[in-house]
Design a protein around this motif. Structure first.
Motif, PDB file in Angstrom:
ATOM      1  N   THR A  53       4.824  16.421 -33.513  1.00  0.00           N
ATOM      2  CA  THR A  53       4.061  17.387 -32.716  1.00  0.00           C
ATOM      3  C   THR A  53       4.062  18.735 -33.431  1.00  0.00           C
ATOM      4  O   THR A  53       4.855  18.978 -34.347  1.00  0.00           O
ATOM      5  CB  THR A  53       4.693  17.572 -31.328  1.00  0.00           C
ATOM      6  N   ASP A  54       3.216  19.624 -32.971  1.00  0.00           N
ATOM      7  CA  ASP A  54       3.205  20.975 -33.548  1.00  0.00           C
ATOM      8  C   ASP A  54       4.579  21.623 -33.392  1.00  0.00           C
ATOM      9  O   ASP A  54       5.057  22.314 -34.304  1.00  0.00           O
ATOM     10  CB  ASP A  54       2.147  21.852 -32.860  1.00  0.00           C
ATOM     11  N   ASN A  65      -5.863  14.627 -37.484  1.00  0.00           N
ATOM     12  CA  ASN A  65      -5.535  14.681 -36.062  1.00  0.00           C
ATOM     13  C   ASN A  65      -5.449  13.268 -35.480  1.00  0.00           C
ATOM     14  O   ASN A  65      -6.471  12.614 -35.241  1.00  0.00           O
ATOM     15  CB  ASN A  65      -6.596  15.505 -35.321  1.00  0.00           C
ATOM     16  N   ASP A  82      -4.609  12.081 -32.530  1.00  0.00           N
ATOM     17  CA  ASP A  82      -5.204  11.833 -31.213  1.00  0.00           C
ATOM     18  C   ASP A  82      -6.710  11.604 -31.313  1.00  0.00           C
ATOM     19  O   ASP A  82      -7.264  10.717 -30.666  1.00  0.00           O
ATOM     20  CB  ASP A  82      -4.950  13.023 -30.274  1.00  0.00           C
ATOM     21  N   ALA A  83      -7.342  12.398 -32.138  1.00  0.00           N
ATOM     22  CA  ALA A  83      -8.789  12.244 -32.285  1.00  0.00           C
ATOM     23  C   ALA A  83      -9.120  10.923 -32.967  1.00  0.00           C
ATOM     24  O   ALA A  83     -10.087  10.243 -32.618  1.00  0.00           O
ATOM     25  CB  ALA A  83      -9.368  13.423 -33.070  1.00  0.00           C
ATOM     26  N   PHE A 130      -8.734   8.162 -30.462  1.00  0.00           N
ATOM     27  CA  PHE A 130      -9.872   8.181 -29.550  1.00  0.00           C
ATOM     28  C   PHE A 130     -11.065   7.446 -30.162  1.00  0.00           C
ATOM     29  O   PHE A 130     -11.703   6.606 -29.528  1.00  0.00           O
ATOM     30  CB  PHE A 130     -10.225   9.647 -29.246  1.00  0.00           C
ATOM     31  N   LEU A 131     -11.334   7.760 -31.408  1.00  0.00           N
ATOM     32  CA  LEU A 131     -12.470   7.134 -32.077  1.00  0.00           C
ATOM     33  C   LEU A 131     -12.205   5.673 -32.400  1.00  0.00           C
ATOM     34  O   LEU A 131     -13.099   4.826 -32.333  1.00  0.00           O
ATOM     35  CB  LEU A 131     -12.799   7.909 -33.366  1.00  0.00           C
ATOM     36  N   PRO A 184     -14.238  16.063 -39.459  1.00  0.00           N
ATOM     37  CA  PRO A 184     -13.691  17.026 -38.485  1.00  0.00           C
ATOM     38  C   PRO A 184     -12.220  16.798 -38.142  1.00  0.00           C
ATOM     39  O   PRO A 184     -11.494  17.759 -37.887  1.00  0.00           O
ATOM     40  CB  PRO A 184     -14.583  16.822 -37.252  1.00  0.00           C
ATOM     41  N   VAL A 185     -11.735  15.568 -38.144  1.00  0.00           N
ATOM     42  CA  VAL A 185     -10.327  15.359 -37.800  1.00  0.00           C
ATOM     43  C   VAL A 185      -9.417  15.869 -38.911  1.00  0.00           C
ATOM     44  O   VAL A 185      -8.293  16.293 -38.647  1.00  0.00           O
ATOM     45  CB  VAL A 185      -9.994  13.885 -37.440  1.00  0.00           C
ATOM     46  N   GLU A 199      -9.832  19.898 -38.738  1.00  0.00           N
ATOM     47  CA  GLU A 199      -9.064  20.451 -37.622  1.00  0.00           C
ATOM     48  C   GLU A 199      -7.590  20.505 -37.968  1.00  0.00           C
ATOM     49  O   GLU A 199      -6.932  21.539 -37.804  1.00  0.00           O
ATOM     50  CB  GLU A 199      -9.299  19.604 -36.363  1.00  0.00           C
ATOM     51  N   ARG A 201      -5.061  23.705 -38.370  1.00  0.00           N
ATOM     52  CA  ARG A 201      -3.847  23.783 -37.554  1.00  0.00           C
ATOM     53  C   ARG A 201      -2.602  23.898 -38.425  1.00  0.00           C
ATOM     54  O   ARG A 201      -1.720  24.726 -38.165  1.00  0.00           O
ATOM     55  CB  ARG A 201      -3.767  22.556 -36.642  1.00  0.00           C
ATOM     56  N   ALA A 241      -5.028  14.041 -26.999  1.00  0.00           N
ATOM     57  CA  ALA A 241      -5.451  12.722 -26.521  1.00  0.00           C
ATOM     58  C   ALA A 241      -5.929  12.812 -25.075  1.00  0.00           C
ATOM     59  O   ALA A 241      -6.944  12.224 -24.689  1.00  0.00           O
ATOM     60  CB  ALA A 241      -4.296  11.720 -26.640  1.00  0.00           C
ATOM     61  N   LEU A 265      -9.261  14.638 -24.783  1.00  0.00           N
ATOM     62  CA  LEU A 265     -10.362  13.759 -25.173  1.00  0.00           C
ATOM     63  C   LEU A 265     -10.723  12.799 -24.037  1.00  0.00           C
ATOM     64  O   LEU A 265     -11.904  12.516 -23.807  1.00  0.00           O
ATOM     65  CB  LEU A 265     -10.000  12.988 -26.440  1.00  0.00           C
ATOM     66  N   ASP A 321       2.739  25.041 -28.333  1.00  0.00           N
ATOM     67  CA  ASP A 321       3.899  24.819 -29.206  1.00  0.00           C
ATOM     68  C   ASP A 321       4.196  26.049 -30.060  1.00  0.00           C
ATOM     69  O   ASP A 321       5.359  26.427 -30.245  1.00  0.00           O
ATOM     70  CB  ASP A 321       3.650  23.612 -30.126  1.00  0.00           C
ATOM     71  N   GLU A 356      -6.403  29.077 -33.521  1.00  0.00           N
ATOM     72  CA  GLU A 356      -6.132  27.667 -33.820  1.00  0.00           C
ATOM     73  C   GLU A 356      -6.604  26.779 -32.680  1.00  0.00           C
ATOM     74  O   GLU A 356      -7.311  25.789 -32.882  1.00  0.00           O
ATOM     75  CB  GLU A 356      -4.627  27.468 -34.069  1.00  0.00           C
ATOM     76  N   HIS A 371     -10.372  26.520 -32.529  1.00  0.00           N
ATOM     77  CA  HIS A 371     -10.901  25.585 -33.534  1.00  0.00           C
ATOM     78  C   HIS A 371     -10.672  24.142 -33.070  1.00  0.00           C
ATOM     79  O   HIS A 371     -11.561  23.296 -33.153  1.00  0.00           O
ATOM     80  CB  HIS A 371     -10.234  25.838 -34.888  1.00  0.00           C
ATOM     81  N   THR A 408     -13.375  21.242 -32.003  1.00  0.00           N
ATOM     82  CA  THR A 408     -13.380  19.984 -32.754  1.00  0.00           C
ATOM     83  C   THR A 408     -13.261  18.793 -31.812  1.00  0.00           C
ATOM     84  O   THR A 408     -13.916  17.763 -32.011  1.00  0.00           O
ATOM     85  CB  THR A 408     -12.229  19.967 -33.778  1.00  0.00           C
TER      86      THR A 408
END
Lengths: 464, 464, 464, 464
Positions: A162-163, A186, A188-189, A192-193, A215-216, A219, A223, C164, C167, C188, C219, C222, C226
């Motif tokens: 995680t961040d 990313n 999570d993205a 999702f896809l 984009p993932v 992004e 970050r 997640a 989304l 975070d 951040e 962005h 995205t």
């Protein structure tokens, strides 16, 4: 000045200058540069180019890859391939197995490498858990032992942090003067896809690329650089695949964040169309981030030409294709999700860049040396390596800039059963690799014994 | 290997690497790098840093400056100051007088320089007229003689070229493989603001800065890079003073235009407030583009740190302050318009960057060498210079990184009667300058005879 | 055409045009625009400006705020303040209490609002959990009932969603045609900075601002755009506080993502210095994102002027200052972390923008109407509101553009015991608020009965 | 309220709102909006859309175009075509013939227009000379007469102004409160490319486009906005053709420069490939800037969707194709340089945007009204026009959004013998045009007499 060996008459390249002279080697180190040097062993390099030995700071060897899956290379085969590809040092990642501490993992890795290596090696760490032992004990101890860099992942279930966790790791990096590497996508993205693709029955290898769109990566790059900004540390973004991600890096630099950037051969030569080949064939090109398109290749080239990238590595991560322990893992044909990620490349990185870059006139010999050796050594603290200079290790590779032949699996030495660059025409090949004064590759074939060592590193060189 | 001279034990810096070794010099060239070298003349450099001799690729010497106005330096004093400031080569601009052809001007310059120079010199040309003789005969002939770069001005009445003329010059550069340098400020916009300032009675020196605001430089920079894009040639933007202009350069690079960038000490240390000092004092800081503010200094520093600049020069353009042939020219007190533009700097460029950059930890020794010597040599085709490498000219400067003292006019050797950096504290000074093996400065004072030569150059090195 | 009421002679403003005419009102709706209109009730508005009633699409009322903490406004006081500030409709957020479903929360909110409101209200939802009931049942049902927008948080422990989860929410928005609002700050990163501040003893209110610096908002902005790009949905970024975040929004728009943007009075009038007032006083200005500095105010103004913002809201989130259930909550003086976030503003939003924008000549009356009413109605689907046009609700506010007086807590009607704008001078005040034909504020005081209703909304208007 | 005419039951659109109601018209002005309005003349508009009459603020009529060349439209045919295309006002440019003063030119234009026009007209001026009479007398006098805008050209020999001259014109604009329009292309760069193309034998129409590439427009746009920044005035960049030029406009706006932007149908529907049709056919599409490619069309669309453009005009500049006084001018087949620049478009502008924008769901009716009428009126000071609001001129166009038919030359009324959009399918056509209460087009055909007048304008509306 009695030398053991003298390399005569090469055009000697360092990151800043080319000069034709002799190189005198004593006890595995460069003892002199001059003319008319003499020694018992003379290597005639007239017409050749003497480069600092390639350092590949991004390779995966014998890394745990999930149940039933095995990397195609162990240290013997990986460093044999590396040496044949013009490298004298590789930097594998040390990933703990489940239940292992980082220090245990390092010990196991060192044991695996011991006596097996034809090039030197030096480990990066992978931080996949931020427990107090890892952050408070293992990392400081391992940094003190010269493993002064570690990678964190923003993708891959089970590895991603995680961040908050990344910030904790960066705080250790700041305190200890180590360097954090980030794999920026990313998760999570992507999930999702990926879920959507599977629901829609889009399960072929090419959907690996389509569910990891630019984009993932953009992004996650924004970050990652912001986390570095918040934590006030330098950061290395590995395997940048496209112009938008690179733009984020340069925007962060313009804000004053110290961001280093890496790219790889796949992003200047391959495209997502490669993953779209008939049947399961596309699996051969499944890696993350995926190759993009020719427009993005041009953006990466423009970046290389304007000095936006610090290092050019392979991200060697080899699996066999026709192998249930490789690309054809259980479930891989039912969904791209199950195809092991990664492609072999440690042996082809340098010839590809030499041919596409130097031979085609896009970059100079000095820039080639910087991108493939000098900058790796400086940034990662390999103080004895990366340049042909008095006092450095005699890690030298002789290149024949006129030699033209295609890349073929037959001629390679890695453990994989294919190369993504089969048939790719290359002008400019390494013809001799010298590790600390000893020839370990000659005319394309490995020679000599496995005298490679693990190299403890100094603090990262992050001052521009 | 018998050497004439050996420099012993310095930390030897090239743009890519630092290594402690001896330097063997024979017949004015570097013959060897190694240890235990011996020679009749030994220079003990233990504890010092051996740098490639500074190349200052942007200086003005004995240049016609309008009726009644005279530059404060001729070749003797300019190169004496240069040598004392750690330089072994300077690149003055050759500007024709009215009525002179470019070739006549070059002949006159060569004559003026002959036998006067304590450093080597190599001329850039200034193209202020695009007549057929200049473009069709003089430029090709002079390029063939090794003057492979020329500057065009987008400002200054009588020198500025139109866009059409710049494109014609760039076409010659493209055909002949020469490099075009551009002084990028929009003259029309400056005139507009200047006329208004005068009408409003704003005539003090500070209005020089206020009537050349950042937008006029940013605009001209965007335009210059676009002209290079249209003409399909590389271009060097000289003396970039601010972040917005730098952004235009980087945007052009991202579009694939090959743009080189130069900045100067004034843009990291001075501000427009310096021009606002009491009375006429501010005239001492009148130069173009003017220094900006601390925010822009930070933007230039950020650019230096991320590698956005290729070269760091002085734009030495010296006038005496208390002199009607200098800053106090007729009319100068009636309007800033009449103050000769330019400041002295050839002697202070290197100490300022060393102190502010290296000593303060912002840049490495390698980067210092690249910015002050290696890149100048590569880009401008000074093949024998710019690096401490076997076969290169033995142009070497020894630095004492621990020496701290302020810049003072008393200690300088240039022809001007002031320095803009009076009292500026510097840590790190050159203590010996060696030109082709001969010491020309020792402990701050010029020594030896004027053996400097004019250096013919190869084609510009524009491959990254 | 018999009217109930005619407003005579105002300059009537809609988002596109100003025209002086009469407004005929029948049965709470605008029946005609013309001249010489007559009715039993005549409101003489000569010299005044008739604006569409303000819509404040970002207010918090009676929202659960943690144990022991209470918002300073219930629906009675919030809508009373809103009406007095020139609003005819407010859009509060409906946040479930722990253990409540979203539908239960809505029912409870509707009950609380019932019979209490002096303006109309229409609820946004807050999605703080992505369980199957919320996503699969509650959201679709509530959207069908006209609650066609919901907010997700990237910050605040207990409310923040992961990427997640966001989304998943966006996927529902896409399927159902609803609009997602995002509070964009990286939790975070804030936690990391907050922990460090506390460890260092930096616990005063101003550290609320310093631990939520611009990069954490940039951040998250962005990232939010995205995620919208990946999910292929429009998105509204609420309370944009600075130029860097706005730049991210515009970059996303340039990539083709439909991004709407909101800003608030605090970001054009307050600064982080307000949080730095002596003692605990700064707590009065603790809100998220925090106000920045005058440079960022200018960036927000430039955005308003170039049309970069769609809506201007208050983010009214009122707490009492001298109250242990408010800013002085348990622990608040021991760490800024414990200070309830938010400031009152529903009553002052419109006068501040009118005075700073219209009266100072920065924006036109039409733009004021668009930013404060028309765009809110269009984007959020309040079909009967937002314009003075035939058939719309007769929600009209009369402004006296010449009235000058400062904002003072004494003259306000909200439930808080202070205003962050105490003493702020304003030119241009609403003098009469008309809700569906009935006057609810006259000369600054509430009048009439609480006839405000909850308004079901159409699908968001996301076509430009 | 006795009306002359009532339009019943249309969906009435203004830039901010759509409402279904009747429109009462008295003495050529809109007297009321309401329901149940009655009058001797009833126009049943049920099912139709009532739009403010189109204002085309960029048309060329009867303009001097070089020896032997004639525009295809005079005021009679141009305004007939305009009315048939849904316009009630056009804004032609008044260009002095050689030897004519600006005031003489205006007098001649007014005489030409007198009694000929089916729509209203209002002149922009063209400043092609900055002599004292033009700047000091003619411009102030003409501005006082309501010609409050003028265009300057950065391209076209004989018309282009230098930067110095543009600044002088902008200074007048600033002093007098007028608006400067700029045609932004770098003439010198175009000439350079044009000369080279001719030397290389590239003389076909398509080379018109290839010698006016995007960089020459981007550069001039950056420069024009910088000149406005230096002169501190608003500026309108006309006919923006690509994303890079638009980016420059938005960058200038972000710096606080007030820049307005116009685009045209050709940049969202045509490409440079149209100029590449067989033989001389491509000449039909020769206009400046040239259409680009589908990528740039997308960038222009994205700009329209995010509100980056203020006005959408035609840049109607009609020549006949099969005519030696038109596209087939002497020398035109020998070089694209000699082809008169411009395409007809006043009659097709609105249907194209309606069909591509509104019918395809990219923009709302309100945005259509803003882009085609309201913003033109506001920015250019046409106070009585641009909106359907009480007191405004009854300039109303009824649209049938369901009518589908292709554009064909046969059905057009302009003076040209072709349309660049032959066969282009359009859904949504104007079916009645009403100028100040009088129908001037019905079902596609002109009706009534030429009652169009020249409209004096107020100062430009430049407050956002």
């Amino acid at each position: 000045m009695g030398f053991d060996t003298v390399i005569r008459g090469a055009r000697v390249v360092t990151s800043g200058v080319v000069s034709t002279c002799d190189i005198g080697i004593t006890a595995g180190r460069i003892a002199a540069l001059g003319t008319g040097l003499d020694a018992p062993e003379i290597i005639d390099a007239t017409g050749l180019i003497a480069m600092p030995g390639g350092i590949d700071s991004h390779v995966h060897v014998s890394q745990p890859s999930g149940p039933g899956v095995e990397m195609a290379d162990d240290f013997a085969s990986a460093t044999r391939a590396a040496a044949c590809g013009g490298n004298t040092c590789v930097m594998p990642f040390c990933l703990p197995e489940d239940g292992q501490t980082l220090r245990e993992a390092v010990a196991a890795y060192l044991a695996k490498a011991e006596g097996q290596c034809l090039t030197d090696v030096s480990f990066h760490l992978i931080v996949k858990s931020v427990d107090p032992v890892t952050l408070g004990q293992d990392l400081p101890a391992l940094i003190a032992q010269g493993m002064t860099s570690f990678k964190v992942f923003m993708t891959y279930q089970g590895m991603r942090l995680t961040d908050a966790e990344i910030l904790q790791v960066m705080a250790v990096a700041r305190e200890q003067g180590a360097l954090t590497l980030v794999h920026a996508e990313n998760e999570d993205a992507i999930e999702f896809l990926r879920d959507k693709a599977e629901r829609d029955g889009r399960i072929q290898p090419v959907h690996h690329a389509r569910t990891r769109p630019i984009p993932v990566e953009r992004e996650a790059t924004h970050r990652a650089t912001t986390l570095a900004e918040v934590a006030d540390v330098p950061v290395m973004i590995v395997h940048v695949s496209n112009g938008a991600a690179l733009e984020e890096i340069e925007r962060a630099q313009a804000r004053g964040v110290r961001v280093f950037a890496e790219t790889c051969p796949q992003y200047i030569t391959l495209t997502a169309d490669d993953l779209d080949r008939a049947g399961f064939e596309g699996a051969k090109w499944v890696c993350s981030p995926p190759p993009r398109d020719t427009g993005e290749q041009a953006a990466i080239w423009a970046g290389l030409e304007r000095g936006a990238f610090d290092v050019f590595s392979s991200d060697h991560c080899p699996f066999r294709f026709a192998d249930p322990a490789g690309k054809d893992a259980p479930g891989a044909r039912a969904s791209f999700r199950n195809i092991p990620n990664g492609i072999p490349g440690v042996e082809t990185r340098l010839p590809i860049l030499f041919s596409e870059g130097v031979s085609k006139g896009r970059i100079s010999l000095e820039t080639f040396a910087a991108l493939t050796a000098t900058n790796h050594a400086r940034i990662y603290g390999l103080e004895s390596k990366g340049s042909i200079a008095v006092g450095k290790d005699a890690d030298i590779v002789l290149w024949d800039p006129t030699l033209t032949r295609p890349i073929t699996q037959d001629a390679l030495h890695h453990g994989s059963d294919y190369t993504p660059w089969e048939g790719f025409e290359v002008t400019g090949w390494p013809v001799r690799t010298i590790l600390r004064g000893q020839t370990v590759m000659l005319d394309g074939d490995p020679v000599g014994t496995a005298t490679g060592q693990h190299i403890a590193r100094a603090k990262p060189g992050v001052t521009p």
